[in-house]
Design an enzyme around this catalytic site. Structure first.
Site, mmCIF file in Angstrom:
data_model
loop_
_atom_site.group_PDB
_atom_site.id
_atom_site.type_symbol
_atom_site.label_atom_id
_atom_site.label_comp_id
_atom_site.label_asym_id
_atom_site.label_seq_id
_atom_site.Cartn_x
_atom_site.Cartn_y
_atom_site.Cartn_z
ATOM 1 N N LYS A 12 1.975 32.197 -2.622
ATOM 2 C CA LYS A 12 0.878 31.346 -3.098
ATOM 3 C C LYS A 12 -0.421 31.848 -2.499
ATOM 4 O O LYS A 12 -0.452 32.507 -1.457
ATOM 5 C CB LYS A 12 1.100 29.874 -2.740
ATOM 6 C CG LYS A 12 1.198 29.557 -1.229
ATOM 7 C CD LYS A 12 -0.119 29.430 -0.501
ATOM 8 C CE LYS A 12 0.070 29.046 0.966
ATOM 9 N NZ LYS A 12 -1.179 29.193 1.762
ATOM 10 N N ASP A 137 3.933 22.913 3.149
ATOM 11 C CA ASP A 137 3.747 23.632 1.891
ATOM 12 C C ASP A 137 4.990 23.631 1.004
ATOM 13 O O ASP A 137 4.920 24.079 -0.146
ATOM 14 C CB ASP A 137 3.327 25.086 2.154
ATOM 15 C CG ASP A 137 1.875 25.210 2.597
ATOM 16 O OD1 ASP A 137 1.138 24.218 2.483
ATOM 17 O OD2 ASP A 137 1.494 26.295 3.059
#
Length: 282
Positions: A12, A137
């Protein structure tokens, strides 16, 4: 019993990261935008009837029981009562401590992949809630959609940023995240705004100044990239990225990298490659 299931654990990027305050418990309030890359680790799962979780790929300096993949598998067993186990191997491509979410993505792929392989039928929302215990996350990777995040990173709003091409460069250093968030140089007073109204021209990362002070080599890489395209650091580093309009332009710049710097070219995607692959498997 089913054969091996192979699934991606994508990287990401934080396309922006603003820190809007610090809570009494020490956690920082933030506003950020997550987008996935079509590049990452690859995990392979084979079911076992004996309930054992066997991780065949070891991470240097990380005991198997502390590995987020193993913890994710055991968490799913515990929450669902599933008697099955798995042999798991990893093709590791994402650096540890790079700000690309590699460990969290691996954990999310383990949760989502084993939920599919074992037929436990848990919803993505529930998996994301459980995943929060493994790391802040993990839920974004479980959800699998580009998103704005607020609070301490747990409040999500779906997003659709441009799916640009990126050159991601990893400086030869690992960042201590705790050191960054404790640093007096960390900017903590960005104004809190309507997150969906933050324009691309305003995108920035409030962690950069503190990280650059403690890790000058990251600033050096950042400055080099900035000569070729708009550049930013992802998360608390160490990786920095530059945005390009085409794969050709990104690859041409990658070819100019000094030989002692490592980098890769990838496309930003708003649906996780994990969920794209699972849709084919279903």
């Amino acid at each position: 019993m089913a054969t091996t299931l192979s699934l991606p654990a994508p990287a990401k990027l934080n396309l922006f990261l603003f820190i809007t305050g610090r809570r009494p418990d020490g956690y920082h309030e933030l506003q950020t935008l997550f987008q996935f890359l079509d590049f990452g680790d690859e995990l392979h799962f084979s079911p076992r009837a004996d309930g054992q979780i066997c991780l065949e790929s070891k991470l240097e300096g990380v005991a198997a029981e502390d590995n987020l993949i193993v913890r994710a598998a055991r968490l799913l067993q515990e929450k669902t009562g599933c008697p099955l186990g798995a042999d798991i191997s990893v093709d590791k491509r994402l650096p540890m401590g790079g700000g690309l979410g590699g460990g969290s993505s691996d954990a999310a792929t383990a949760l989502v992949g084993l939920n599919h392989l074992w037929g436990t039928g848990v919803s993505l929302e529930q998996l994301a809630q459980w995943g929060l215990a493994l790391g802040a996350d993990v839920p974004i990777f479980v959800r699998g959609r580009a998103a704005y995040a607020e609070g301490v990173g747990e409040i999500f709003t779906d997003a659709a940023p441009p799916e640009s091409w990126y050159l991601v460069v990893r400086p030869p250093v690992s960042v201590n995240t705790g050191l960054v968030f404790q640093s007096p140089d960390l900017k903590r007073d960005s104004p809190k705004r309507l997150i969906t109204a933050i324009e691309p021209t305003e995108w920035a990362n409030d962690c950069e100044a503190a990280v650059f002070k403690h890790y000058p080599v990251i600033e050096k890489v950042f400055s080099w990239l900035l000569e070729y395209a708009p550049a930013r650091m992802t998360g608390t580093g160490c990786c920095v990225f530059a945005r390009f309009d085409s794969q050709v332009a990104a690859t041409a710049t990658q070819a100019l990298l000094p030989p002692h710097w490592q980098g890769f070219v990838a496309k930003g995607v708003n649906r996780s490659p994990l969920h794209e692959r699972l849709a084919v498997c279903a």
